[in-house]
Design an enzyme around this catalytic site. Structure first.
Site, short mmCIF file in Angstrom:
data_model
loop_
_atom_site.label_atom_id
_atom_site.label_comp_id
_atom_site.label_asym_id
_atom_site.label_seq_id
_atom_site.Cartn_x
_atom_site.Cartn_y
_atom_site.Cartn_z
N LYS A 86 -41.97 11.23 -1.68
CA LYS A 86 -42.19 12.45 -2.46
C LYS A 86 -42.88 12.08 -3.77
O LYS A 86 -42.40 11.22 -4.51
CB LYS A 86 -40.86 13.15 -2.75
CG LYS A 86 -40.22 13.75 -1.51
CD LYS A 86 -38.84 14.32 -1.81
CE LYS A 86 -38.88 15.55 -2.68
NZ LYS A 86 -37.51 16.01 -3.01
O1 G3P Z 1 -36.06 18.61 -4.16
C1 G3P Z 1 -36.22 19.65 -5.11
C2 G3P Z 1 -35.06 20.56 -5.10
O2 G3P Z 1 -33.92 19.79 -4.84
C3 G3P Z 1 -34.89 21.30 -6.38
O3 G3P Z 1 -33.78 22.10 -6.23
O4 G3P Z 1 -31.83 23.39 -6.93
O5 G3P Z 1 -32.68 21.54 -8.39
O6 G3P Z 1 -33.97 23.65 -8.16
P1 G3P Z 1 -33.02 22.70 -7.51
#
Ligand code: G3P
Length: 218
Positions: A86
């Protein structure tokens, strides 16, 4: 729909992998921080759980393209086959995506907030682009619509790049994302429990058991 679990919690990943038809696991540095574990040890354990066939998406931390490329090489060494590195869509990240792909390593372009970031990353060779649905909603931009626009753009361009939507806070966001033609979602372990829950299902099962319990002598 391909479902991925977005987690670095080994116990939770083990459970989700047993109970749900996941295509793999995505992680990021914040999730690794929450787990409080050394990245290499953690990723090896996750690979052991999901086996060699499923995808494992592991994020780089470096900021300069040449360092991202070197880090990508180290990640695939310990994360095994079917690993996607990533890379956030900064200018250095974009340069790194092209170089990492030139080495035959799978790439997921991440931290995507606009369709043009996604289109550029796909053109650079990314296999997946990851728009952040809930983080967009949190700044009053419709995350689902952005993900849908990205899916349309890639389809129109005939790109092999897939949309891997991330950052969900509720089931409606996941449902609307699937209606917008997105083929892959990565969701937290908690969201897996919620996504199929319905009280009427539980009531139906209780009723079936009550009626059939003395007759199913099989
Ligand atoms: O991999 C990106 C994702 O995990 C972001 O999620 O919930 O931290 O916005 P969040």
């Amino acid at each position: 729909m391909k479902y991925m679990v977005d987690s670095a919690d080994v116990r939770a990943i083990k459970k989700i992998n047993e109970y749900y038809p996941i295509s793999g696991v995505t992680t990021n540095p914040s999730l690794v921080f929450e787990a409080g574990r050394d990245l290499k040890t953690l990723i090896r354990e996750i690979r052991e759980i999901i086996g060699p066939e499923k995808m494992l998406h592991v994020q780089t931390l470096s900021l300069k393209a040449k360092d991202i490329v070197a880090e990508a090489g180290r990640i695939v060494d310990f994360a095994g086959p079917n690993t996607y590195v990533k890379i956030p869509v900064t200018p250095e990240g974009m340069k790194a995506i092209m170089a990492v792909k030139a080495q035959g390593i799978g790439v997921t372009a991440t931290a995507i907030f606009t369709p043009q970031q996604a289109l550029m990353a796909a053109t650079a060779g990314a296999d997946f682009v990851a728009p952040y649905i809930n983080r967009l909603d949190n700044i009053a931009v419709n995350g689902v619509e952005i993900a849908g626009q990205i899916a349309d753009l890639l389809r129109t361009a005939g790109s092999p790049c897939e949309v891997l939507a991330a950052s969900f806070n509720n089931i409606e966001q996941i449902h609307m994302t699937s209606l917008h033609g997105v083929g892959v979602v990565t969701i937290s372990p908690k969201m897996f429990e919620k996504i199929i829950y319905h009280p009427l299902t539980d009531i139906a099962v209780e009723d079936f058991v009550a009626k059939g319990k003395d007759l199913y002598n099989i």
